[in-house]
Design a protein around this motif. Sequence first.
Motif, PDB file in Angstrom:
ATOM      1  N   LEU A 181      35.345  34.929  30.343  1.00 50.13           N
ATOM      2  CA  LEU A 181      36.308  35.675  31.143  1.00 50.13           C
ATOM      3  C   LEU A 181      37.308  36.413  30.262  1.00 50.13           C
ATOM      4  CD1 LEU A 181      37.488  36.417  33.888  1.00 50.13           C
ATOM      5  CD2 LEU A 181      38.748  34.251  33.870  1.00 50.13           C
ATOM      6  N   ALA A 182      37.775  35.771  29.213  1.00 47.58           N
ATOM      7  CA  ALA A 182      38.715  36.425  28.300  1.00 47.58           C
ATOM      8  C   ALA A 182      38.092  37.670  27.692  1.00 47.58           C
ATOM      9  CB  ALA A 182      39.155  35.450  27.209  1.00 47.58           C
ATOM     10  N   ARG A 183      36.821  37.590  27.334  1.00 42.82           N
ATOM     11  CA  ARG A 183      36.129  38.755  26.786  1.00 42.82           C
ATOM     12  C   ARG A 183      36.014  39.854  27.832  1.00 42.82           C
ATOM     13  NH1 ARG A 183      30.681  36.123  24.743  1.00 42.82           N
ATOM     14  NH2 ARG A 183      30.059  38.308  24.859  1.00 42.82           N
ATOM     15  N   TRP A 184      35.653  39.483  29.058  1.00 47.24           N
ATOM     16  CA  TRP A 184      35.444  40.472  30.117  1.00 47.24           C
ATOM     17  C   TRP A 184      36.749  41.189  30.471  1.00 47.24           C
ATOM     18  CZ3 TRP A 184      36.772  41.764  35.125  1.00 47.24           C
ATOM     19  CH2 TRP A 184      35.873  42.571  35.828  1.00 47.24           C
ATOM     20  N   LEU A 185      37.855  40.464  30.419  1.00 46.76           N
ATOM     21  CA  LEU A 185      39.145  41.031  30.824  1.00 46.76           C
ATOM     22  C   LEU A 185      39.803  41.884  29.748  1.00 46.76           C
ATOM     23  CD1 LEU A 185      40.732  37.947  32.600  1.00 46.76           C
ATOM     24  CD2 LEU A 185      39.958  40.060  33.694  1.00 46.76           C
ATOM     25  N   SER A 186      39.326  41.836  28.535  1.00 49.82           N
ATOM     26  CA  SER A 186      39.989  42.529  27.437  1.00 49.82           C
ATOM     27  C   SER A 186      40.205  44.007  27.763  1.00 49.82           C
ATOM     28  CB  SER A 186      39.156  42.400  26.164  1.00 49.82           C
ATOM     29  OG  SER A 186      39.773  43.078  25.087  1.00 49.82           O
ATOM     30  N   GLY A 187      41.459  44.434  27.702  1.00 48.63           N
ATOM     31  CA  GLY A 187      41.797  45.828  27.945  1.00 48.63           C
ATOM     32  C   GLY A 187      41.915  46.215  29.406  1.00 48.63           C
ATOM     33  N   ARG A 188      41.787  45.268  30.322  1.00 51.32           N
ATOM     34  CA  ARG A 188      41.833  45.579  31.747  1.00 51.32           C
ATOM     35  C   ARG A 188      43.156  45.123  32.365  1.00 51.32           C
ATOM     36  NH1 ARG A 188      36.105  45.827  33.938  1.00 51.32           N
ATOM     37  NH2 ARG A 188      34.716  45.278  32.224  1.00 51.32           N
ATOM     38  N   SER A 189      43.629  45.870  33.332  1.00 53.89           N
ATOM     39  CA  SER A 189      44.793  45.491  34.132  1.00 53.89           C
ATOM     40  C   SER A 189      44.291  44.862  35.416  1.00 53.89           C
ATOM     41  CB  SER A 189      45.638  46.727  34.448  1.00 53.89           C
ATOM     42  OG  SER A 189      46.643  46.431  35.399  1.00 53.89           O
ATOM     43  N   VAL A 190      44.818  43.685  35.751  1.00 54.56           N
ATOM     44  CA  VAL A 190      44.273  42.910  36.869  1.00 54.56           C
ATOM     45  C   VAL A 190      45.338  42.710  37.939  1.00 54.56           C
ATOM     46  CG1 VAL A 190      43.197  40.730  37.547  1.00 54.56           C
ATOM     47  CG2 VAL A 190      42.702  41.714  35.299  1.00 54.56           C
ATOM     48  N   VAL A 191      44.960  42.994  39.179  1.00 57.33           N
ATOM     49  CA  VAL A 191      45.813  42.677  40.321  1.00 57.33           C
ATOM     50  C   VAL A 191      45.045  41.710  41.215  1.00 57.33           C
ATOM     51  CG1 VAL A 191      45.019  44.672  41.675  1.00 57.33           C
ATOM     52  CG2 VAL A 191      47.221  43.618  42.197  1.00 57.33           C
ATOM     53  N   GLY A 192      45.716  40.686  41.685  1.00 55.11           N
ATOM     54  CA  GLY A 192      45.069  39.688  42.519  1.00 55.11           C
ATOM     55  C   GLY A 192      45.237  39.976  43.997  1.00 55.11           C
ATOM     56  N   VAL A 193      44.242  39.619  44.784  1.00 56.05           N
ATOM     57  CA  VAL A 193      44.338  39.645  46.241  1.00 56.05           C
ATOM     58  C   VAL A 193      43.930  38.266  46.746  1.00 56.05           C
ATOM     59  CG1 VAL A 193      43.516  40.642  48.399  1.00 56.05           C
ATOM     60  CG2 VAL A 193      43.846  42.117  46.402  1.00 56.05           C
ATOM     61  N   MET A 194      44.854  37.568  47.380  1.00 52.61           N
ATOM     62  CA  MET A 194      44.599  36.234  47.925  1.00 52.61           C
ATOM     63  C   MET A 194      44.645  36.306  49.447  1.00 52.61           C
ATOM     64  SD  MET A 194      44.457  34.899  44.945  1.00 52.61           S
ATOM     65  CE  MET A 194      44.995  35.431  43.318  1.00 52.61           C
ATOM     66  N   GLY A 195      43.847  35.478  50.095  1.00 53.08           N
ATOM     67  CA  GLY A 195      43.844  35.471  51.554  1.00 53.08           C
ATOM     68  C   GLY A 195      42.821  34.500  52.089  1.00 53.08           C
ATOM     69  N   GLY A 196      42.786  34.357  53.386  1.00 55.56           N
ATOM     70  CA  GLY A 196      41.997  33.331  54.038  1.00 55.56           C
ATOM     71  C   GLY A 196      40.507  33.576  53.997  1.00 55.56           C
ATOM     72  N   HIS A 197      39.746  32.468  53.976  1.00 53.31           N
ATOM     73  CA  HIS A 197      38.290  32.533  53.905  1.00 53.31           C
ATOM     74  C   HIS A 197      37.654  32.761  55.269  1.00 53.31           C
ATOM     75  CE1 HIS A 197      38.971  28.357  55.172  1.00 53.31           C
ATOM     76  NE2 HIS A 197      37.787  28.464  55.745  1.00 53.31           N
ATOM     77  N   ALA A 198      38.395  32.594  56.358  1.00 54.32           N
ATOM     78  CA  ALA A 198      37.808  32.606  57.691  1.00 54.32           C
ATOM     79  C   ALA A 198      37.712  34.003  58.300  1.00 54.32           C
ATOM     80  CB  ALA A 198      38.622  31.708  58.615  1.00 54.32           C
TER      81      ALA A 198
END
Length: 359
Positions: free
Chosen positions: A138-155
Motif C-alpha cells: 500500500l505504501a508503494r501504491w500510494l507514493s505521490g498520490r493525494s488521498v481523500v476518504g469517503v466513509m459511510g454505511g454498508h447497507a
Amino acid sequence: MKHRRGRVVEVDDLDDFDRRLDAGALDLAGWRCRSLDLRDRGSRLRSCRVAGAVFLGCRFADGVEADIEARGAVVFPTLPDVPLSTYRGDLYTASELYGDGDYPESPDARAYAWTQSGLGPDGLLAATLHDHAIDRALARWLSGRSVVGVMGGHALARGTDGYGDAARLGRLLGGRHVVATGGGPGAMEAANLGARLAGAGDDDVAHVLAAVAQVPDYRGDVDAWARAGLRALQHLPTTDTLGVPTWHYGHEPSNVFASAIAKYVRNAVREAVLLDICDAGIVFLPGAAGTVQEVFQDGCENYYADPASVAPMVLVGRRYWTEELPVWPLLERLARDRAMSGHVHLVDTVTEAVGVVGG
C-alpha cells in the motif's frame, strides 16, 4: 518491481531478479526476495554470495534452500494450510479475490473461512506477515498520490438516491484525488464506483448506475452482484481508486469497483491505516456503528495532531448527524479551542462536501 531503502533491495519479480544477476550482481546481501519461484535458479544462487539475503516465501529446487541457509541466507518458508500469500508484493484486485468460479470457492471466501476457523500460532503469524506485506504494498501504491476518504454505511442499496449521491461524490473527488473507502458494499461501493468513472461522460455514468441497480444488493447472490459490477465497467475509461476492507467483516464482500484493494486480516490495523492515509481529509456519509467509530477515531487523531497535520472532516447530512445519530454536537465540542476547530464541517450535500475538501 524493485524499491531501495539504504542497503535493502526489494525484489518481488522474477524478471527483476534475473536482470540484476545478468547485470553482474554477485553479492545478494541486503536483498529481500518475496514469493519468487527460484526452482530453475539453483545454479545461479550457488554462484552468488547470499549471506545477509532474505528469501520470503520463495520456492527452491531440492537442496538449494539448505545450501543458501548454510551460507548465511535467511529463508522464511511459506506456512502450510494458509489460503493467503503471506509475502505478496502488491495489492489485490477484484478479479483476483473473486476468481473465475462461484463465490463460495473464491480466494476471498476461502480466506474469510480461514480467518473464522480459530487461528493457531501459525495462523496468527501468517495473518501478521500478510498484513505487513499489505502495509508495504500500500505504501508503494500510494507514493505521490493525494488521498481523500469517503466513509459511510454498508447497507445502502444500488439504485437508491443515497447511492447515487455517494457515486456523484466519488466522481467529483476522483478527478483530483485518489478516493479511498473501507472497500465494502453500500456507500463505500458507490464512492469507489463514482471515482472509477471520474473521466467518463454523464451518459456513461447514468448507464453504469442503471446497470448495477439491476442487482441492488449482495445478499442472496454475491456472484450476481459482483458480475453486474464487473460487466458495467467494461469498455469505459476508469480512474484509480482504493478500497481498504477486512476479512473481519468478510460476510460483507469487497466491492469490485476499487481498482486496488488493500485487504487486511486484522480490522484494528485496517481501521488505523485507512484513516491515516487520507491526507486530503475524510467525508463521512450517513452510516451506523462502523462509521461512527471512524468519525471519532479520526476526531481523536485530529484532536491531538499538530496544526500542520490536521485534515478536514466533513459530515454530510445535518439532520442525520444532529438528530438521528447526534454525533455532531460532541465532535464540535471536542474541536473547540483545538487546532482542528476550523477543519470540522457539517454540510447537507455532497457538492458542499467537495467544496470543503476540494474536487
